[in-house]
Design a protein around this motif. Sequence first.
Motif, PDB file in Angstrom:
ATOM      1  N   CYS A  14       0.703  -1.133   0.266  1.00 19.30           N
ATOM      2  CA  CYS A  14       0.483  -0.505  -0.321  1.00 19.30           C
ATOM      3  C   CYS A  14       1.055   1.057   0.257  1.00 19.30           C
ATOM      4  N   GLU A  15       0.534   2.598   0.015  1.00 15.73           N
ATOM      5  CA  GLU A  15       0.598   3.847  -0.505  1.00 15.73           C
ATOM      6  C   GLU A  15       0.912   4.673   1.033  1.00 15.73           C
ATOM      7  N   VAL A  16      -0.295   4.384   1.380  1.00 19.34           N
ATOM      8  CA  VAL A  16      -0.813   4.959   2.709  1.00 19.34           C
ATOM      9  C   VAL A  16      -1.664   3.975   3.884  1.00 19.34           C
ATOM     10  N   ALA A  17      -1.279   4.027   5.064  1.00 16.22           N
ATOM     11  CA  ALA A  17      -1.427   3.596   6.421  1.00 16.22           C
ATOM     12  C   ALA A  17      -2.978   4.535   6.972  1.00 16.22           C
ATOM     13  N   ALA A  18      -3.786   4.268   7.236  1.00 15.09           N
ATOM     14  CA  ALA A  18      -5.132   4.418   7.669  1.00 15.09           C
ATOM     15  C   ALA A  18      -4.978   3.890   9.077  1.00 15.09           C
ATOM     16  N   VAL A  19      -4.659   4.719  10.522  1.00 14.10           N
ATOM     17  CA  VAL A  19      -5.061   4.490  11.992  1.00 14.10           C
ATOM     18  C   VAL A  19      -6.057   5.340  12.680  1.00 14.10           C
ATOM     19  N   LYS A  20      -6.021   3.693  13.387  1.00 17.46           N
ATOM     20  CA  LYS A  20      -7.477   4.025  14.234  1.00 17.46           C
ATOM     21  C   LYS A  20      -7.252   3.718  15.150  1.00 17.46           C
ATOM     22  N   VAL A  21      -6.359   5.057  16.273  1.00 15.68           N
ATOM     23  CA  VAL A  21      -5.630   5.008  17.823  1.00 15.68           C
ATOM     24  C   VAL A  21      -6.580   3.817  18.672  1.00 15.68           C
ATOM     25  N   ALA A  22      -7.569   3.776  18.961  1.00 13.65           N
ATOM     26  CA  ALA A  22      -8.488   2.752  19.250  1.00 13.65           C
ATOM     27  C   ALA A  22      -7.522   1.134  18.501  1.00 13.65           C
ATOM     28  N   LYS A  23      -7.752   0.804  17.269  1.00 14.25           N
ATOM     29  CA  LYS A  23      -7.125  -0.049  16.735  1.00 14.25           C
ATOM     30  C   LYS A  23      -4.934  -0.321  16.763  1.00 14.25           C
ATOM     31  N   VAL A  24      -4.473   0.326  17.044  1.00 15.29           N
ATOM     32  CA  VAL A  24      -3.184   0.717  17.443  1.00 15.29           C
ATOM     33  C   VAL A  24      -2.744   0.730  18.663  1.00 15.29           C
ATOM     34  N   GLY A  25      -3.020   1.255  19.122  1.00 16.64           N
ATOM     35  CA  GLY A  25      -2.640   0.815  20.966  1.00 16.64           C
ATOM     36  C   GLY A  25      -2.513   2.196  21.500  1.00 16.64           C
ATOM     37  N   GLY A  26      -2.834   3.448  20.858  1.00 20.80           N
ATOM     38  CA  GLY A  26      -2.368   4.999  21.736  1.00 20.80           C
ATOM     39  C   GLY A  26      -1.805   5.679  20.304  1.00 20.80           C
ATOM     40  N   LEU A  27      -2.031   6.677  20.777  1.00 19.33           N
ATOM     41  CA  LEU A  27      -0.659   7.948  20.332  1.00 19.33           C
ATOM     42  C   LEU A  27       0.367   7.840  19.888  1.00 19.33           C
ATOM     43  N   GLY A  28       1.251   6.866  21.092  1.00 18.95           N
ATOM     44  CA  GLY A  28       2.242   6.902  20.652  1.00 18.95           C
ATOM     45  C   GLY A  28       3.106   5.566  19.081  1.00 18.95           C
ATOM     46  N   ALA A  29       1.940   4.686  19.516  1.00 19.04           N
ATOM     47  CA  ALA A  29       2.023   4.105  18.303  1.00 19.04           C
ATOM     48  C   ALA A  29       1.866   4.824  16.676  1.00 19.04           C
ATOM     49  N   ALA A  30       0.238   5.091  17.059  1.00 20.32           N
ATOM     50  CA  ALA A  30      -0.379   5.752  15.756  1.00 20.32           C
ATOM     51  C   ALA A  30       0.833   6.212  14.887  1.00 20.32           C
ATOM     52  N   LEU A  31       1.611   7.327  16.175  1.00 23.87           N
ATOM     53  CA  LEU A  31       2.933   8.442  15.500  1.00 23.87           C
ATOM     54  C   LEU A  31       4.053   7.359  14.500  1.00 23.87           C
ATOM     55  N   GLU A  32       4.897   6.351  15.402  1.00 22.86           N
ATOM     56  CA  GLU A  32       5.717   5.772  15.116  1.00 22.86           C
ATOM     57  C   GLU A  32       5.519   4.623  13.929  1.00 22.86           C
ATOM     58  N   ILE A  33       3.485   4.358  13.127  1.00 20.39           N
ATOM     59  CA  ILE A  33       3.489   4.380  12.569  1.00 20.39           C
ATOM     60  C   ILE A  33       3.772   4.985  11.252  1.00 20.39           C
ATOM     61  N   ALA A  34       3.532   6.267  11.744  1.00 20.88           N
ATOM     62  CA  ALA A  34       3.977   7.929  10.652  1.00 20.88           C
ATOM     63  C   ALA A  34       5.676   8.100  10.050  1.00 20.88           C
ATOM     64  N   GLU A  35       5.920   7.374  10.863  1.00 26.65           N
ATOM     65  CA  GLU A  35       7.307   7.449  10.305  1.00 26.65           C
ATOM     66  C   GLU A  35       7.836   6.351   9.449  1.00 26.65           C
ATOM     67  N   VAL A  36       6.641   5.891   9.623  1.00 29.85           N
ATOM     68  CA  VAL A  36       7.296   4.330   8.312  1.00 29.85           C
ATOM     69  C   VAL A  36       6.900   4.261   7.044  1.00 29.85           C
ATOM     70  N   MET A  37       5.378   5.165   7.189  1.00 25.05           N
ATOM     71  CA  MET A  37       4.651   5.627   6.018  1.00 25.05           C
ATOM     72  C   MET A  37       3.551   6.561   5.973  1.00 25.05           C
ATOM     73  N   PRO A  38       3.281   7.284   4.882  1.00 25.06           N
ATOM     74  CA  PRO A  38       2.344   8.185   4.966  1.00 25.06           C
ATOM     75  C   PRO A  38       1.129   7.712   5.546  1.00 25.06           C
ATOM     76  N   THR A  39       0.343   8.353   6.571  1.00 23.77           N
ATOM     77  CA  THR A  39      -0.420   8.186   7.242  1.00 23.77           C
ATOM     78  C   THR A  39      -1.813   9.428   7.647  1.00 23.77           C
ATOM     79  N   TYR A  40      -2.749   8.994   7.702  1.00 26.29           N
ATOM     80  CA  TYR A  40      -4.114   9.472   7.867  1.00 26.29           C
ATOM     81  C   TYR A  40      -4.483   9.089   8.769  1.00 26.29           C
ATOM     82  N   LEU A  41      -5.424   9.580   9.907  1.00 22.73           N
ATOM     83  CA  LEU A  41      -5.974   9.720  10.843  1.00 22.73           C
ATOM     84  C   LEU A  41      -7.346   9.561  10.729  1.00 22.73           C
ATOM     85  N   SER A  42      -8.351   8.063  11.455  1.00 23.82           N
ATOM     86  CA  SER A  42      -9.185   7.768  11.191  1.00 23.82           C
ATOM     87  C   SER A  42     -10.255   7.258  12.268  1.00 23.82           C
ATOM     88  N   SER A  43     -10.899   7.693  12.341  1.00 25.46           N
ATOM     89  CA  SER A  43     -11.666   7.378  13.694  1.00 25.46           C
ATOM     90  C   SER A  43     -12.318   5.827  14.054  1.00 25.46           C
TER      91      SER A  43
END
Length: 384
Positions: free
Chosen positions: A280-309
């Motif tokens: 994929c080219e992009v990650a759709a990240v849900k904070v509840a799905k990945v386990g918190g703000l830290g994990a969400a932002l770590e994913i964003a360091e790996v690939m382009p990300t947008y936040l989704s509820s």
Amino acid sequence: MRSRIRSTTRSSASPSSRRKYHRRVLLEEIEVIPYSLPFRDPYVTARGELNERELILVRLRGEGLEGLGETASLALRGGAGVDEIAAEIRGRCWPALLDGGVEPERIWSAIARCRNRGASAEALAAVDIALHDLVGRASGNPVWRLVGAEQANPVVCNATLPAANPSETRRMAEQWRAQGFRTFKLEVGLPGDVTQGATVRQTLGTEVDIRVDANGAWSVEDAAERLPALASHDIELAEQPVGTFEQMVELRRRVDVRIAADESLVSPFDARRARHLGACEVAAVKVAKVGGLGAALEIAEVMPTYLSSALEGPVGIAAAAHAVQALRYRGGDAGVAHGLATERMFSATVGNGVTAEGDRLLVDDRPGLGVELDEDALAARRLD
């Protein structure tokens, strides 16, 4: 059943010292509150239908302050129910938090202790958000500053349209457009989804962006057939069209559509694997799905990300909006609208968080998340 647990350890810190950012925060009490919010219209996706969203609010208290956290039961994805998640927070996370307190610059360490006790991502997310809110309130900092942003900017969001017949789709699309939305996410993966895409494009014209979300319901063959038909109505991306990274790789060989991973990408490890495979080219990240703000932002360091509820209430949405502020500083902003306007899909709420203005969420510089609960509304929506 009461969901309030107290520690036997009490802080003797003076009021003046509670505001220091470097001080360890001593925790005293946690309250875990399952509650629900009703949808205005049935929320229909390829995974099922919801008429209300079951959520968990966490109230974490220490040194005269309170931090709020929230998570969702990801029921349509086969996730645990609110009772099970609440039990994890009380029985696994709370003992781990008491084992050492919380150092403001090492929230990740407290979350690691919870994870080591077997807490799920949903439970970790609620605790992680509450810790950030508590530390922010204790230090006088907004959460967006704690996670690395230098300033807060408006968060542009997409509208979300559940699967529906053409007349209902047209009605919902016009309502969202009247509020100022310019990006529309369509829940697809059910019969009639190509017609749904055509209806939105015909109703709103060429000045809006359309994305589709199949929630992993399609096979590669189905996706290879449906996506070109939907793409004829000009779509910006397809979110989780198929179930696995391997299927995404195969699909990308067959269609020319930008693909975002959601359900299949639940950790930084998954993000690295997806990038390695070219899934994929992009990650759709849900904070509840990945386990918190830290994990969400770590994913964003790996690939382009947008936040989704994950269809949370005011606390979860505020937390994600604060996290968005840090994306540009982590180098991982996907440059598209975020899926964080979903509170407008509910007919009730339990508090006031970030301000909604048109298709934007406005995040200010109040300490913590800046969320104020409506105690009477919360009491009316409790599930326990």
